[in-house]
Design an enzyme around this catalytic site. Structure first.
Site, PDB file in Angstrom:
ATOM      1  N   LYS A  31       3.081 -15.458   2.200  1.00 24.48           N
ATOM      2  CA  LYS A  31       2.762 -16.278   1.276  1.00 24.48           C
ATOM      3  C   LYS A  31       4.687 -16.392   0.939  1.00 24.48           C
ATOM      4  CE  LYS A  31       0.500 -17.417  -2.336  1.00 24.48           C
ATOM      5  NZ  LYS A  31      -0.275 -18.745  -2.789  1.00 24.48           N
ATOM      6  N   ASP A  37      -5.638  -6.539   5.516  1.00 25.65           N
ATOM      7  CA  ASP A  37      -7.357  -5.991   5.889  1.00 25.65           C
ATOM      8  C   ASP A  37      -8.219  -6.225   5.039  1.00 25.65           C
ATOM      9  OD1 ASP A  37      -8.102  -4.192   4.137  1.00 25.65           O
ATOM     10  OD2 ASP A  37      -7.167  -3.133   2.746  1.00 25.65           O
ATOM     11  N   ASP A  48     -11.112  -7.912   7.895  1.00 24.65           N
ATOM     12  CA  ASP A  48     -12.442  -7.947   7.944  1.00 24.65           C
ATOM     13  C   ASP A  48     -13.217  -9.802   7.803  1.00 24.65           C
ATOM     14  OD1 ASP A  48     -12.460  -5.162   7.607  1.00 24.65           O
ATOM     15  OD2 ASP A  48     -13.146  -5.092   4.922  1.00 24.65           O
ATOM     16  N   ASP A  83      -3.515 -18.160   1.559  1.00 25.47           N
ATOM     17  CA  ASP A  83      -4.669 -18.287   0.954  1.00 25.47           C
ATOM     18  C   ASP A  83      -5.220 -19.537   1.568  1.00 25.47           C
ATOM     19  OD1 ASP A  83      -2.424 -19.853   0.474  1.00 25.47           O
ATOM     20  OD2 ASP A  83      -2.627 -20.421  -1.690  1.00 25.47           O
ATOM     21  N   TYR A 108       0.553  -1.128   0.000  1.00 23.84           N
ATOM     22  CA  TYR A 108      -0.087  -0.069  -0.024  1.00 23.84           C
ATOM     23  C   TYR A 108       0.713   1.204   0.263  1.00 23.84           C
ATOM     24  CZ  TYR A 108      -4.253  -3.168   0.593  1.00 23.84           C
ATOM     25  OH  TYR A 108      -5.185  -3.891   1.349  1.00 23.84           O
TER      26      TYR A 108
END
Ligand code: NAD
Length: 355
Positions: free
Chosen positions: A189, A245, A249, A221, A138
């Site tokens: 990852k 992020d 959620d 994943d 980001y």
């Protein structure tokens, strides 16, 4: 103990209503807390032409913690982006150096029916997602959209973390696990990404300093799958900005009730911004029906993480469970057989239940 400096930023929509209730609960604990209040978001824009006026930012920087309601309203959607209410949160995060975002997902026994998962998967759920908030793809440079030699357009971003940045958030996770069930799941990852390889290597090294905490690694994943398959096997989950992020959620929705979810963003001096995970809910603002529990639980997080007042934090959390057991519900969590109450009555009930 010198008084703890708390800045209240109620903001817009239901913000003032829910912050009032959290303040009521804090006052009932009779702790040495000095409060100040300032404008933020749309309310600050209306009064001063900016969602995060200098005076508000200065007070926030000088405080030990900020209790934030919510900001935003559709009427500000046409403003230039830097003037929109939501920019205030980004400005506070950046200026206060809030790099660690805590998002607990707790499923209260009494609200188990609100989840879209089967009750046996979710009953008793208590996990904490810790997301790094100031680095990663980001913020990485270079980034942009460029035209290639063959005339095609290409968008690109840079995923990056330095070892100190990973160590810093890693320590936060291990320390938090020590106050809980002493298990950390580090999500990356590393089978594909170099940044993630450094993340994993650094976490393995750091883990040696915390032999009392078990460290497990999981690919993003798989973590996304396990969170809905067997969420209760997690305790503390720590991950980078982008993966966090998404996972935070996902985890918050496991509980099914947005009005119940607190959050905290901390810097390395334990200064923090505490806020409910939901927005300003303009559709119900001023009606006295908003659920104040996420904000009250955010105040409990503040006591635990910025003030080291674990006992007082426990008292609030226990009181919230007690009012739910008494069957009290704001409309967002109401179900047949329970008693519908408004924002103030819910706050009063928590105060009563503090005992
Ligand atoms: P929202 O979270 O405000 O509302 C979504 C739905 O949940 C609405 O139906 C609302 O009534 C309900 N809801 C939310 N909190 C509730 C509570 N405490 N009690 C009962 N019901 C509750 O999200 P939205 O409608 O997408 O956004 C509204 C505004 O909030 C927008 O301007 C958005 O930008 C802003 N927003 C702010 C923050 C923040 O301040 N951190 C976060 C998200 C959205």
């Amino acid at each position: 103990m010198s008084a703890f400096k708390l800045l209240l930023l109620p903001g817009d929509g239901i913000g003032p209503e829910i912050v009032d209730e959290a303040l009521k609960v804090l006052k009932a604990l009779s702790l040495p807390i000095e409060t100040q209040m300032a404008l933020v978001g749309g309310a600050a824009y209306d009064a001063h032409g900016h969602p995060l006026p200098d005076a508000t930012l200065k007070l926030a920087m000088q405080s030990d913690a900020v209790l934030f309601g919510a900001v935003g309203d559709w009427k500000y959607d046409t403003l230039d982006r830097p003037l929109r209410p939501e920019q205030a949160i980004l400005g506070l995060r950046k200026n206060m150096g809030l790099f660690a975002n805590f998002r607990p997902a707790i499923c209260y026994e009494q609200l188990v029916g609100a989840s879209s998962l089967k009750p046996e998967l979710i009953a008793g759920l208590d996990i904490l997602i810790i997301r790094e908030l100031t680095g990663d793809i980001y913020f990485g440079q270079p980034r942009g959209i460029r035209t290639l030699e063959n005339g095609e357009c290409e968008g690109f971003d840079t995923m990056r973390y330095t070892r100190p940045e990973i160590q810093r958030i890693g320590r936060v996770a291990f320390e938090a696990a020590r106050k809980r069930n002493r298990h950390v799941t580090s999500v990356d990852k590393s089978n594909v990404l170099e940044t993630s390889q450094l993340w994993r290597d650094t976490m393995v090294e750091l883990g040696k300093e915390y032999p009392d905490v078990t460290l497990e690694h999981m690919y993003i994943d798989n973590a996304a799958m396990q969170l809905v398959k067997e969420p209760k096997k997690f305790d503390v989950v720590v991950t980078g900005n982008m993966f966090g992020d998404i996972l935070s959620d996902e985890a918050s929705m496991l509980t099914g009730s947005i009005g119940m979810l607190p959050s905290a963003s901390l810097n390395d001096k334990k200064q923090g911004l505490y806020e409910p995970s939901h927005g300003s809910a303009p559709d119900i603002a001023g009606k006295g029906v908003a659920n104040p529990l996420a904000t009250i639980l955010s105040a409990a997080m503040m006591l635990r993480y910025s003030l080291d007042q674990n006992e007082a934090a426990d008292r609030i959390e226990t009181a919230v469970k007690k009012v739910l057991s008494q069957g009290l519900r704001t409309p967002d969590i109401h179900s047949p057989g329970t008693t519908r109450v408004g924002t103030r009555e819910m706050g009063d009930a928590v105060v009563q239940a503090l005992g």
